[in-house]
Enzyme design. Structure first.
Site, PDB file in Angstrom:
ATOM      1  CB  CYS A  66      -0.921  -0.033   1.231  1.00  0.00           C
ATOM      2  SG  CYS A  66      -2.013   1.376   1.348  1.00  0.00           S
ATOM      3  CB  CYS A 118      -0.695   2.617   3.878  1.00  0.00           C
ATOM      4  SG  CYS A 118      -2.158   1.958   3.093  1.00  0.00           S
ATOM      5  CG  ASP A 119       3.084   1.172   4.471  1.00  0.00           C
ATOM      6  OD1 ASP A 119       2.555   1.693   5.472  1.00  0.00           O
ATOM      7  OD2 ASP A 119       2.935  -0.020   4.180  1.00  0.00           O
TER       8      ASP A 119
END
Ligand code: FAD
Length: 310
Positions: free
Chosen positions: A138, A141-142
């Site tokens: 992701c 997300c990261d």
């Protein structure tokens, strides 16, 4: 006979449990794993959920579960394998449902499917070991954890190219490794990608191994045409080869798209009256904690309307 059974206790299921308890519904949550939280349990750090910057995914899962527990939500452990529709009989308005698990059977008037989704994995050496230590599924997300660092994206579709564009804004260098010599992504995305000076495409190649010590330090790629192998030094590998919803047990129960996502609008109402969907298993654009939590709340509101015959 319950008012509501929620299947899955990730962010969507736990949010639905909180809203259902506060609405005074007789609700049961069924979860296959011994710990609630869903995908966020394997997320080292969540940095985009409003009000909780930098929270560890496991701690967040525990907080969500504690909230549901505090309101008295009831949980049962088991994998739901099938749902049967029970004939309403002559005097009843709507059919009810029998939820079958590997651990028992339960009856309910309504159901929220909140079983989430799972990212497709490469199945290569080092992938599992370095998940959360440089291997991610992701970029939204990261990605921020790799600012001014090197990242590799593996894939060739829209998500892979979007991820590479997104990462190129913050990373010093981004490699896109794709097993073919052309991308499947939309032309407009390809044009944007190719205009970026810090992106390098690695064509006709697959990632064979992830290497590192405490964190990822390099990957091995193999050219599928020449069999030639090379090492790419990198801090991160973003795997973008698709995700699949965990909805196999519900085939035929509610309308799905060709990849198994359950079709429903914001209220979560599926094609089968009394069955609702929330979170990553719903067909939608953005699959994140915040959208899963919102789905859970919306689905309970729709369940309440359904139960009073609105
Ligand atoms: P899930 O979290 O997938 O939960 C589904 C639950 O249902 C699971 O507990 C599962 O065990 C259970 N279940 C499944 N099938 C059955 C069955 N048949 N019977 C009983 N139980 C069942 N989002 C962000 O917003 N920020 C981030 O930083 C972020 N980082 C991420 C990092 C990683 C590595 C991953 C994989 C995802 C990340 N996400 C992030 C995405 C986020 O985790 C998901 O969008 C969110 O968890 C979806 O919630 P959900 O409740 O719909 O599904």
């Amino acid at each position: 006979m319950r008012d509501l059974i929620i299947i899955g206790s990730g962010p969507a299921g736990l949010s639905a449990a909180v809203y259902a308890k506060r609405a005074g519904l007789d609700v049961l949550v069924i979860e296959k794993d011994p710990v609630s939280g869903g995908q966020i349990l394997i997320t080292y750090e969540v940095d985009n959920y409003l009000g909780l910057p930098g929270i560890n995914g496991f701690d967040m899962g525990m907080k969500f579960r504690e909230h549901a527990d505090k309101l008295g939500a009831e949980f049962a452990e088991g994998t739901v394998t099938a749902i049967e529709t029970v004939d309403p009989g002559s005097d009843s308005k709507a059919p009810t449902f029998k939820v079958i698990t590997d651990n028992g059977e339960y009856e309910t008037k309504t159901i929220i499917l909140a079983t989430g989704a799972s990212h497709n994995k490469l199945g290569i050496k080092g992938e599992e070991e370095f998940t959360g230590k440089g291997v991610s599924y992701c970029a939204t997300c990261d990605g921020a954890f790799f600012r001014n660092k090197v990242a590799v994206v593996n894939g060739g579709g829209d998500v892979a190219v979007e991820d590479a564009i997104f990462l190129a804004r913050g990373c010093s260098k981004v490699y896109l490794v794709h097993r073919r010599n052309e991308l499947r992504a939309a032309k407009i995305l390809q044009d944007e990608l190719l205009s970026l000076p810090n992106v390098e495409l690695v064509w006709d190649s697959i990632v064979e191994e992830v290497k590192g010590d405490a964190k990822v330090s390099s990957i091995t790629v193999k050219n599928v045409k020449t069999d030639e192998k090379k090492e790419i030094e990198t801090d991160a590998l973003f795997v973008a080869i698709g995700i699949h919803p965990l909805t196999e047990a519900f085939t035929g129960l509610a309308e799905m798209d060709e990849t198994g996502y359950i079709i429903a609008g914001e209220d979560g109402a599926t094609s089968t009256p009394g069955i609702f969907v929330a979170g990553d298993s719903r067909k939608k654009r953005l699959r994140q904690i915040v959208t899963a939590v919102a789905d859970g709340a919306n689905a309970v509101t729709a369940v309440q309307d359904f139960l009073v015959g609105k």
